[in-house]
Design an enzyme around this catalytic site. Structure first.
Site, PDB file in Angstrom:
ATOM      1  N   ASP A  11       0.847  -1.211   0.000  1.00 53.95           N
ATOM      2  CA  ASP A  11       0.000   0.000   0.000  1.00 53.95           C
ATOM      3  C   ASP A  11       0.880   1.259   0.000  1.00 53.95           C
ATOM      4  OD1 ASP A  11      -0.751   0.629   3.513  1.00 53.95           O
ATOM      5  OD2 ASP A  11       0.971  -0.405   2.624  1.00 53.95           O
ATOM      6  N   ASP A  16       6.737   1.124   1.840  1.00 55.49           N
ATOM      7  CA  ASP A  16       6.410   0.137   0.797  1.00 55.49           C
ATOM      8  C   ASP A  16       7.262   0.390  -0.452  1.00 55.49           C
ATOM      9  OD1 ASP A  16       3.796   1.004   2.322  1.00 55.49           O
ATOM     10  OD2 ASP A  16       3.432  -1.054   1.692  1.00 55.49           O
ATOM     11  N   ASN A  40      -2.319   2.944   3.353  1.00 54.31           N
ATOM     12  CA  ASN A  40      -1.758   4.255   3.728  1.00 54.31           C
ATOM     13  C   ASN A  40      -2.551   5.404   3.116  1.00 54.31           C
ATOM     14  OD1 ASN A  40       0.445   3.489   5.369  1.00 54.31           O
ATOM     15  ND2 ASN A  40       1.508   2.778   3.533  1.00 54.31           N
ATOM     16  N   THR A 125       2.764  -6.017   2.784  1.00 57.08           N
ATOM     17  CA  THR A 125       3.257  -4.885   3.588  1.00 57.08           C
ATOM     18  C   THR A 125       2.169  -3.836   3.781  1.00 57.08           C
ATOM     19  OG1 THR A 125       4.110  -3.710   1.640  1.00 57.08           O
ATOM     20  CG2 THR A 125       5.631  -5.222   2.776  1.00 57.08           C
ATOM     21  N   PHE A 166      -1.131  -0.647  12.355  1.00 56.76           N
ATOM     22  CA  PHE A 166      -1.960  -0.149  11.267  1.00 56.76           C
ATOM     23  C   PHE A 166      -2.423  -1.250  10.301  1.00 56.76           C
ATOM     24  CE2 PHE A 166      -3.634   2.974   8.384  1.00 56.76           C
ATOM     25  CZ  PHE A 166      -3.476   2.396   7.129  1.00 56.76           C
ATOM     26  N   ASN A 167      -1.508  -2.041   9.742  1.00 58.12           N
ATOM     27  CA  ASN A 167      -1.884  -3.009   8.701  1.00 58.12           C
ATOM     28  C   ASN A 167      -2.915  -4.015   9.199  1.00 58.12           C
ATOM     29  OD1 ASN A 167      -0.261  -1.915   6.716  1.00 58.12           O
ATOM     30  ND2 ASN A 167       1.492  -3.210   7.215  1.00 58.12           N
ATOM     31  N   HIS A 240       9.770   0.074   8.241  1.00 56.95           N
ATOM     32  CA  HIS A 240       8.977  -1.147   8.457  1.00 56.95           C
ATOM     33  C   HIS A 240       9.051  -2.155   7.294  1.00 56.95           C
ATOM     34  CE1 HIS A 240       6.904   1.169  11.640  1.00 56.95           C
ATOM     35  NE2 HIS A 240       6.536   2.064  10.753  1.00 56.95           N
ATOM     36  N   ASP A 241       8.499  -1.801   6.154  1.00 57.93           N
ATOM     37  CA  ASP A 241       8.215  -2.780   5.100  1.00 57.93           C
ATOM     38  C   ASP A 241       9.427  -3.469   4.491  1.00 57.93           C
ATOM     39  OD1 ASP A 241       5.388  -0.818   3.917  1.00 57.93           O
ATOM     40  OD2 ASP A 241       5.551  -2.299   5.514  1.00 57.93           O
TER      41      ASP A 241
HETATM   42  O1  RIB Z   1       2.395   0.124  10.761  1.00 55.69           O
HETATM   43  C1  RIB Z   1       3.287   0.297   9.705  1.00 55.69           C
HETATM   44  C2  RIB Z   1       2.735  -0.289   8.441  1.00 55.69           C
HETATM   45  O2  RIB Z   1       1.522   0.385   8.078  1.00 55.69           O
HETATM   46  C3  RIB Z   1       3.668  -0.099   7.225  1.00 55.69           C
HETATM   47  O3  RIB Z   1       3.456  -1.141   6.328  1.00 55.69           O
HETATM   48  C4  RIB Z   1       3.190   1.195   6.632  1.00 55.69           C
HETATM   49  O4  RIB Z   1       3.516   1.293   5.238  1.00 55.69           O
HETATM   50  C5  RIB Z   1       1.704   1.058   6.820  1.00 55.69           C
HETATM   51  O5  RIB Z   1       1.200   0.264   5.761  1.00 55.69           O
HETATM   52 CA    CA Z   2       2.817  -0.574   4.030  1.00 49.04          CA
END
Ligand code: RIB
Ligand code: CA
Length: 312
Positions: A11, A16, A40, A125, A166-167, A240-241
């Site tokens: 996303d 990403d 996102n 991701t 979040f994801n 993160h990703d």
């Molecule tokens: O919490 C972080 C994740 O949520 C990452 O993948 C960021 O790109 C969002 O998608």
């Molecule tokens: Ca992401």
């Protein structure tokens, strides 16, 4: 060493975009396709961002548009406070000529997995909606999924709520489908990504590389570092990703621990939490591998090598 075949579901999203860069040119990864999901930002924007990054860097991988909202919940949450109105604020791109493939991402996932020898790893991701929909619509693909590697979740503090990352929060039902599907699943959560902060020293190091990808990395991370500082106070954005891709390039970059993980799909305050049974006190059989530590030096070496793989 044989290349690892992957489909990257994402996303974009600043981090990403770096994951796409890393996967596309790694000699150890065969990036079969990129599928896009809302997360996102709204789906039209995450698709636009994916096309822009791939066009800008000459990444010739098919891109598929997927789901624009969660499987069950009424609306898609987005994260403009982190990724901006476009979902990839910061870099400016040339007029877009790249287009998505006509096939829906869920159909692409199902057909590709079904026709495979069971040697494809699905990396997610973003919210796991596309993969979960493929599993529910075409359960016959399950034995064909070699492994699922996701960025998401945490057994510590969330970033959307105190409980949830979040994801997962964006589509907890989809995550539930993935964690209960019976295939090998590795969770790369905030527990390790918050140790991979893109500090000024990292920005200095990557700014000296001088390739198209390193220049884009700096533009992307300059914006991402700013919003992460504003919202969370980090001295550098947690990258993160790309950790999911780094893990596939060199599994020793992460320490993982087998745990029983259950997604809270019914809670109120804890909705979307990945309840990871770290101490095995639930009596439940482990169903996932959860990252508990990261070799940060090795991670940044992998990122640097990835950025160097592109032309100046
Ligand atoms: O919490 C972080 C994740 O949520 C990452 O993948 C960021 O790109 C969002 O998608
Ligand atoms: Ca992401």
């Amino acid at each position: 060493m044989e290349k690892r075949k992957i489909i990257l579901d994402c996303d974009p999203g600043h981090d990403d975009a770096i994951a796409i860069m890393l996967a596309a040119k790694s000699p150890l990864i065969d990036l079969l396709g990129v599928t896009v999901v809302a997360g996102n930002q709204t789906l039209d924007k995450t698709v636009m961002n994916t096309l822009n990054v791939c066009q800008h860097l000459g990444i010739d991988v098919p891109i598929y548009k997927g789901c624009g909202q969660p499987m069950i919940r009424d609306k898609q949450i987005i994260a403009p406070e982190i990724h901006g109105e476009s979902g990839l604020d910061g870099p400016l791109f040339a007029p877009l000529t790249r287009r998505v493939e006509p096939k829906h991402a869920v159909l692409y996932l199902a057909e590709t997995l079904l026709q495979s020898d069971g040697d494809i790893t699905v990396v997610t991701t973003g919210p796991m909606t596309n993969l979960a929909m493929a599993i529910r619509l075409y359960p016959e693909i399950l034995p064909k999924i070699k492994e699922i590697v996701l960025m998401g979740g945490t057994y510590q503090l969330g970033n959307m709520t105190p409980a949830a990352e979040f994801n997962i929060f964006a589509d907890a039902d989809a995550a539930h489908v993935a964690f209960t599907c019976g295939r090998k699943i590795t969770m790369v959560g905030l527990d390790v990504s918050r140790k991979a902060l893109c500090l000024p020293s990292v920005m200095e190091r990557m700014s000296k590389i001088g390739t198209s990808a390193s220049k884009l990395f700096i533009e992307i991370m300059t914006f991402f570092n700013t919003t992460q500082k504003q919202v969370f106070g980090w001295d550098g954005g947690p990258l993160h990703d790309p950790i999911t891709i780094a893990f596939l390039i060199d599994p020793t970059v992460l320490t993982v621990k087998e745990m029983f993980t259950q997604i809270d799909i019914r809670g109120e305050q804890s909705y979307g939490r990945t309840n990871c049974d770290f101490f095995h006190n639930s009596g439940q059989k482990p169903n996932s591998f959860v990252a508990t530590d990261i070799n940060v030096a090795k991670f940044w070496d992998i990122i640097e090598a990835g950025l160097r793989a592109y032309s100046p």
